[in-house]
Design a protein around this motif. Structure first.
Motif, PDB file in Angstrom:
ATOM      1  N   ALA A   1     -48.851  46.324 -76.152  1.00 29.35           N
ATOM      2  CA  ALA A   1     -49.299  45.695 -74.904  1.00 29.35           C
ATOM      3  C   ALA A   1     -49.779  46.682 -73.844  1.00 29.35           C
ATOM      4  N   PRO A   2     -49.045  47.766 -73.527  1.00 28.04           N
ATOM      5  CA  PRO A   2     -49.473  48.652 -72.439  1.00 28.04           C
ATOM      6  C   PRO A   2     -50.502  49.700 -72.855  1.00 28.04           C
ATOM      7  N   ALA A   3     -50.863  49.744 -74.147  1.00 25.51           N
ATOM      8  CA  ALA A   3     -51.805  50.769 -74.609  1.00 25.51           C
ATOM      9  C   ALA A   3     -53.141  50.621 -73.873  1.00 25.51           C
ATOM     10  N   PRO A   4     -53.701  51.707 -73.359  1.00 25.81           N
ATOM     11  CA  PRO A   4     -54.953  51.603 -72.604  1.00 25.81           C
ATOM     12  C   PRO A   4     -56.146  51.303 -73.510  1.00 25.81           C
ATOM     13  N   ILE A   5     -57.055  50.525 -72.988  1.00 24.13           N
ATOM     14  CA  ILE A   5     -58.325  50.267 -73.655  1.00 24.13           C
ATOM     15  C   ILE A   5     -59.358  51.190 -73.024  1.00 24.13           C
ATOM     16  N   ILE A   6     -59.841  52.161 -73.768  1.00 29.83           N
ATOM     17  CA  ILE A   6     -60.821  53.112 -73.251  1.00 29.83           C
ATOM     18  C   ILE A   6     -62.003  53.186 -74.215  1.00 29.83           C
ATOM     19  N   TYR A   7     -63.137  53.632 -73.714  1.00 29.85           N
ATOM     20  CA  TYR A   7     -64.341  53.669 -74.532  1.00 29.85           C
ATOM     21  C   TYR A   7     -65.323  54.664 -73.947  1.00 29.85           C
ATOM     22  N   ASP A   8     -65.794  55.558 -74.794  1.00 26.22           N
ATOM     23  CA  ASP A   8     -66.858  56.465 -74.379  1.00 26.22           C
ATOM     24  C   ASP A   8     -67.807  56.674 -75.553  1.00 26.22           C
ATOM     25  N   VAL A   9     -69.006  57.167 -75.261  1.00 27.81           N
ATOM     26  CA  VAL A   9     -70.008  57.395 -76.296  1.00 27.81           C
ATOM     27  C   VAL A   9     -70.489  58.840 -76.227  1.00 27.81           C
ATOM     28  N   LYS A  10     -70.891  59.346 -77.372  1.00 30.13           N
ATOM     29  CA  LYS A  10     -71.415  60.703 -77.452  1.00 30.13           C
ATOM     30  C   LYS A  10     -72.929  60.640 -77.589  1.00 30.13           C
ATOM     31  N   ILE A  11     -73.627  61.216 -76.632  1.00 31.79           N
ATOM     32  CA  ILE A  11     -75.088  61.199 -76.625  1.00 31.79           C
ATOM     33  C   ILE A  11     -75.590  62.628 -76.486  1.00 31.79           C
ATOM     34  N   ASN A  12     -76.329  63.072 -77.476  1.00 35.50           N
ATOM     35  CA  ASN A  12     -76.880  64.436 -77.469  1.00 35.50           C
ATOM     36  C   ASN A  12     -75.802  65.500 -77.233  1.00 35.50           C
ATOM     37  N   GLY A  13     -74.640  65.271 -77.826  1.00 37.95           N
ATOM     38  CA  GLY A  13     -73.567  66.243 -77.737  1.00 37.95           C
ATOM     39  C   GLY A  13     -72.675  66.124 -76.523  1.00 37.95           C
ATOM     40  N   ASP A  14     -73.019  65.255 -75.591  1.00 39.08           N
ATOM     41  CA  ASP A  14     -72.207  65.069 -74.381  1.00 39.08           C
ATOM     42  C   ASP A  14     -71.470  63.735 -74.432  1.00 39.08           C
ATOM     43  N   ILE A  15     -70.278  63.704 -73.849  1.00 38.50           N
ATOM     44  CA  ILE A  15     -69.458  62.494 -73.813  1.00 38.50           C
ATOM     45  C   ILE A  15     -69.704  61.736 -72.513  1.00 38.50           C
ATOM     46  N   TYR A  16     -69.970  60.438 -72.650  1.00 39.52           N
ATOM     47  CA  TYR A  16     -70.191  59.588 -71.482  1.00 39.52           C
ATOM     48  C   TYR A  16     -69.128  58.479 -71.473  1.00 39.52           C
ATOM     49  N   PRO A  17     -68.155  58.551 -70.582  1.00 36.57           N
ATOM     50  CA  PRO A  17     -67.106  57.517 -70.517  1.00 36.57           C
ATOM     51  C   PRO A  17     -67.663  56.221 -69.943  1.00 36.57           C
ATOM     52  N   LEU A  18     -67.207  55.104 -70.502  1.00 38.80           N
ATOM     53  CA  LEU A  18     -67.604  53.794 -69.993  1.00 38.80           C
ATOM     54  C   LEU A  18     -66.382  52.977 -69.568  1.00 38.80           C
ATOM     55  N   LEU A  19     -65.322  52.997 -70.380  1.00 37.38           N
ATOM     56  CA  LEU A  19     -64.041  52.412 -69.974  1.00 37.38           C
ATOM     57  C   LEU A  19     -63.064  53.569 -69.837  1.00 37.38           C
ATOM     58  N   THR A  20     -62.709  53.897 -68.637  1.00 35.18           N
ATOM     59  CA  THR A  20     -61.841  55.043 -68.378  1.00 35.18           C
ATOM     60  C   THR A  20     -60.400  54.583 -68.153  1.00 35.18           C
ATOM     61  N   PRO A  21     -59.418  55.470 -68.311  1.00 33.66           N
ATOM     62  CA  PRO A  21     -58.026  55.098 -68.010  1.00 33.66           C
ATOM     63  C   PRO A  21     -57.858  54.600 -66.587  1.00 33.66           C
ATOM     64  N   ALA A  22     -58.705  55.099 -65.672  1.00 32.25           N
ATOM     65  CA  ALA A  22     -58.602  54.673 -64.274  1.00 32.25           C
ATOM     66  C   ALA A  22     -58.929  53.194 -64.094  1.00 32.25           C
ATOM     67  N   ALA A  23     -59.614  52.605 -65.069  1.00 29.97           N
ATOM     68  CA  ALA A  23     -59.947  51.174 -64.974  1.00 29.97           C
ATOM     69  C   ALA A  23     -58.706  50.302 -65.110  1.00 29.97           C
ATOM     70  N   GLY A  24     -57.643  50.849 -65.681  1.00 29.62           N
ATOM     71  CA  GLY A  24     -56.387  50.106 -65.794  1.00 29.62           C
ATOM     72  C   GLY A  24     -56.415  48.963 -66.784  1.00 29.62           C
ATOM     73  N   LEU A  25     -57.265  49.058 -67.800  1.00 27.58           N
ATOM     74  CA  LEU A  25     -57.364  47.998 -68.810  1.00 27.58           C
ATOM     75  C   LEU A  25     -56.368  48.277 -69.935  1.00 27.58           C
ATOM     76  N   ASP A  26     -55.583  47.264 -70.305  1.00 26.39           N
ATOM     77  CA  ASP A  26     -54.593  47.455 -71.356  1.00 26.39           C
ATOM     78  C   ASP A  26     -54.820  46.489 -72.503  1.00 26.39           C
ATOM     79  N   PHE A  27     -54.168  46.768 -73.608  1.00 19.05           N
ATOM     80  CA  PHE A  27     -54.350  46.017 -74.850  1.00 19.05           C
ATOM     81  C   PHE A  27     -54.071  44.528 -74.671  1.00 19.05           C
ATOM     82  N   LEU A  28     -52.979  44.176 -74.003  1.00 22.01           N
ATOM     83  CA  LEU A  28     -52.568  42.781 -73.917  1.00 22.01           C
ATOM     84  C   LEU A  28     -53.523  41.942 -73.083  1.00 22.01           C
ATOM     85  N   THR A  29     -53.777  42.373 -71.834  1.00 26.75           N
ATOM     86  CA  THR A  29     -54.550  41.524 -70.916  1.00 26.75           C
ATOM     87  C   THR A  29     -56.058  41.629 -71.114  1.00 26.75           C
TER      88      THR A  29
END
Length: 370
Positions: free
Chosen positions: A197-225
């Motif tokens: 339930a409390p596990a964070p939902i995060i998401y980033d993509v790698k473009i041309n060798g660089d990482i671009y975060p889209l869902l960051t831990p700061a967004a406060g999104l968790d597995f359950l909700t």
């Protein structure tokens, strides 16, 4: 003395710590067996969804999105011959979640913070691509919507990445003799949901060798909700009406005007159309057909019609298992433990369970009581 209605019986069973599905040895065998097959299939589904969210990010014509980055003639021929996992069903579920929405996730996706992150990823992706740059200038909302689609693709992949091993572990415990009742099944799933339930939902993509975060831990999104509850709402309850079974003509009034009134989800679907063209769950049933444990396949073989209608049988069993998953969710989200002896807590629980049972009263709930 007034006889209890089936709905009242289910409600009392829930309040006593039981499940939506009756506790019988037959139900335990079917539920564990189908969840083993489902766990294997989900393993393929989540891997492909995660690959698409990473490797097919803003690819407008993803011809090879189901190949997980491995394209060769052998795999291509098997794909054309339909000797493959039907990844279309996982996309169907993802689009159901996207359309019905996840309140905490949608709130973040509409925020200036996400828009800034999305624009950064978009600019990196279209750099040097004249066509994509022109498209973005002409239709500035198109690519951001595609980014949101990729976000939901990743979120569903992350959800199933937890559920797949949870179901496979359930099967292993059954084989060891640790799972003998429907309550054991529900407890196993509930504890898995609580742990994740409390596990964070995060998401980033790698473009041309660089990482671009889209869902960051700061967004406060968790597995359950952000993932589990919206998935249950979108896929178990609402989903989409199956084309060919009802009319999409607004004047026919066969589809509710409010999508919140949709009840085409896994808990409501009629198993009989399974196997028909254009019925999405047919794809899932076909995938699970190839991974049934021997004891469940043997049970189907010796039942009425044998394996001639095996996809219908799989669908019926799958609905039983989803009522167990729903029970686990009901217990995990309850305001107080459903077995509480405190009078005030029991009154609160009674109202809580009543709402669930009433909502499920026109589902396949009563059909699985026999």
């Amino acid at each position: 003395m007034m006889l209890k209605t089936p709905v009242q019986t289910v409600k009392e069973r829930l309040l006593a710590g039981g499940a939506l599905l009756p506790d019988t040895a037959e139900n335990v065998l079917e539920v564990v067996g189908i969840l083993k097959s489902y766990g294997v299939v989900l393993g393929h589904y989540w891997e492909n969804l995660i690959y698409m969210s990473q490797g097919q990010f803003l690819v407008l014509f993803p011809f090879f999105k189901y190949f997980n980055g491995e394209v060769n003639w052998g795999k291509l021929l098997r794909h054309w011959n339909h000797d493959r996992i039907n990844y279309e069903f996982s996309e169907y579920c993802m689009r159901a979640m996207l359309w019905h929405g996840s309140p905490p996730l949608d709130q973040y996706l509409d925020s200036p913070e996400f828009n800034e992150l999305a624009q950064g990823a978009i600019q990196a992706k279209i750099q040097g691509n004249v066509f994509m740059q022109f498209l973005h200038r002409c239709f500035p909302e198109f690519l951001p919507e595609q980014v949101k689609l990729m976000v939901y693709t990743s979120v569903l992949g992350q959800f199933w990445r937890v559920m797949s091993p949870l179901f496979l572990d359930l099967s292993d415990r059954y084989d060891r003799g640790e799972i003998t009742t429907i309550k054991n099944v529900v407890d196993h799933i509930r504890m898995g949901l609580i742990q994740a339930a409390p596990a964070p939902i995060i998401y980033d993509v790698k473009i041309n060798g660089d990482i671009y975060p889209l869902l960051t831990p700061a967004a406060g999104l968790d597995f359950l909700t952000a993932a589990a509850v919206p998935y249950v709402e979108a896929v178990f309850f609402r989903s989409f009406p199956f084309m060919g079974t009802v009319s999409y003509n607004a004047q026919a009034y066969q589809i509710p005007a409010d999508q919140g009134d949709f009840n085409y989800g896994a808990l409501y679907a009629d198993p009989l159309p399974i196997g028909g063209a254009g019925i999405p769950p047919t794809l899932l049933m076909q995938d699970m057909r190839h991974h049934l444990p021997d004891y469940l396949l043997e049970r189907y073989r010796h039942s009425t019609r044998g394996l001639a209608d095996v996809r219908v049988k799989i669908c019926e069993t799958f609905q039983k298992s989803m009522f167990c998953v729903t029970t686990a969710a009901i217990q995990a989200l309850a305001p107080h433990p459903l077995t509480s002896s405190d009078p005030q807590e029991r009154r609160v629980n009674d109202r809580y369970v009543e709402l669930w049972v009433q909502r499920l009263s026109d589902s396949r709930l009563l059909a699985v009581q026999g």
